[in-house]
Design a protein around this motif. Structure first.
Motif, mmCIF file in Angstrom:
data_model
loop_
_atom_site.group_PDB
_atom_site.id
_atom_site.type_symbol
_atom_site.label_atom_id
_atom_site.label_comp_id
_atom_site.label_asym_id
_atom_site.label_seq_id
_atom_site.Cartn_x
_atom_site.Cartn_y
_atom_site.Cartn_z
ATOM 1 N N THR A 30 0.770 -0.707 -0.277
ATOM 2 C CA THR A 30 0.382 0.387 0.118
ATOM 3 C C THR A 30 0.551 1.592 0.090
ATOM 4 O OG1 THR A 30 -0.180 0.231 2.141
ATOM 5 C CG2 THR A 30 -1.975 -1.018 1.045
ATOM 6 N N SER B 84 1.330 5.775 -2.607
ATOM 7 C CA SER B 84 1.899 7.034 -2.146
ATOM 8 C C SER B 84 3.250 7.490 -2.428
ATOM 9 C CB SER B 84 1.890 7.287 -0.847
ATOM 10 O OG SER B 84 3.298 6.503 -0.514
ATOM 11 N N PHE C 110 -4.724 12.562 -2.960
ATOM 12 C CA PHE C 110 -4.594 11.197 -2.175
ATOM 13 C C PHE C 110 -5.459 11.270 -1.060
ATOM 14 C CE2 PHE C 110 -2.496 8.728 0.162
ATOM 15 C CZ PHE C 110 -2.290 7.002 -0.701
ATOM 16 N N HIS C 111 -5.823 11.645 -0.555
ATOM 17 C CA HIS C 111 -6.416 11.658 1.070
ATOM 18 C C HIS C 111 -7.709 11.770 0.097
ATOM 19 C CE1 HIS C 111 -3.931 11.706 4.768
ATOM 20 N NE2 HIS C 111 -3.155 12.789 4.238
ATOM 21 N N ARG D 102 -9.154 10.630 -1.810
ATOM 22 C CA ARG D 102 -9.436 9.513 -2.838
ATOM 23 C C ARG D 102 -8.848 8.827 -1.815
ATOM 24 N NH1 ARG D 102 -4.685 10.359 -8.205
ATOM 25 N NH2 ARG D 102 -5.781 11.543 -9.324
ATOM 26 N N VAL D 103 -8.508 8.783 -0.713
ATOM 27 C CA VAL D 103 -8.607 7.489 0.297
ATOM 28 C C VAL D 103 -10.222 7.124 0.426
ATOM 29 C CG1 VAL D 103 -7.965 6.314 2.091
ATOM 30 C CG2 VAL D 103 -6.095 7.228 0.241
ATOM 31 N N ARG D 104 -10.451 8.810 1.170
ATOM 32 C CA ARG D 104 -11.976 8.289 1.412
ATOM 33 C C ARG D 104 -13.030 7.700 0.464
ATOM 34 N NH1 ARG D 104 -9.500 13.156 4.539
ATOM 35 N NH2 ARG D 104 -9.907 14.403 2.325
ATOM 36 N N TRP E 37 -12.799 5.825 -1.691
ATOM 37 C CA TRP E 37 -12.449 4.294 -1.979
ATOM 38 C C TRP E 37 -12.902 3.294 -1.163
ATOM 39 C CZ3 TRP E 37 -12.770 1.389 -6.481
ATOM 40 C CH2 TRP E 37 -12.521 2.279 -7.092
ATOM 41 N N GLN E 38 -13.010 4.347 0.149
ATOM 42 C CA GLN E 38 -12.888 3.577 1.747
ATOM 43 C C GLN E 38 -14.628 2.585 1.849
ATOM 44 O OE1 GLN E 38 -13.084 6.427 5.558
ATOM 45 N NE2 GLN E 38 -12.817 4.636 6.256
#
Length: 195
Positions: A147, A151, A163-164, A166-168, A170-171
């Motif tokens: 993972t 980054s 990035f943050h 996108r992570v949220r 896709w969660q």
């Protein structure tokens, strides 16, 4: 933690991201392998030469129980601690990269976000072999370690913010995929035991 080991963060700490990321991934593999090897060794003592059906049933039950608990609670019980981010300013990059990697590779020593994490040591235990257990843990650790590669493009604060986001975004889809996959493996284990 994933947002801590980025090219942006490593540059700010006067370190090289590729080297830190590589040591981190090695740590995740080592941490996963070590814990699962111990579980496999314990399984060899407890299970001995137990039938394969019993071992598959054990993994299937772990998958199903984990899934049921996670769905009922909406979260996974377990540690609420993350790695110590103070290490980032205290130690050399290879120290925190390796230390973070070992802890996160073991899976159960830091925040657990999916019950599937608990299935890794159960599967290693069910293998009844320290070597097979180590292989199971090494693969799980490598998957967790990989993972950090997501980054590798974060070289500016703006990219970190994206990035943050996108992570949220896709969660929830990723959680649904993990739960469905866990359900499929639990069903497969039950079918294998019943046939």
């Amino acid at each position: 933690m994933l947002a801590s080991i980025t090219p942006l963060g490593e540059r700010a700490r006067h370190a090289k991201w590729p080297a830190t990321a590589a040591v981190y991934v090695l740590g995740t593999v080592a941490g996963g392998a070590a814990l699962a090897a111990l579980a496999g060794l314990a399984g060899s003592v407890v299970l001995g030469s137990a039938a394969l059906r019993l071992r598959v049933a054990l993994v299937g039950v772990a998958l199903a129980v984990g899934l049921a608990v996670e769905l009922a609670r909406g979260s996974v019980p377990g540690p609420r601690r993350q790695v110590n981010e103070q290490w980032l300013g205290r130690y050399r990059s290879w120290v925190y990269g390796l230390g973070f990697g070992v802890q996160l590779g073991a899976g159960v020593t830091t925040v657990v976000v999916t019950s599937a994490v608990y299935v890794v040591p159960v599967a290693a235990f069910a293998s009844a072999s320290w070597g097979t257990g180590a292989a199971i843990g090494a693969v799980a650790g490598a998957l967790r370690g990989a993972t950090v590669l997501a980054s590798g493009w974060i070289t500016t604060p703006e990219r970190l913010m994206r990035f943050h986001d996108r992570v949220r975004a896709w969660q929830r889809p990723v959680r649904a995929i993990v739960l469905l996959t866990q359900l499929a493996f639990a069903a497969l284990a039950i079918l294998l035991v019943l046939t």
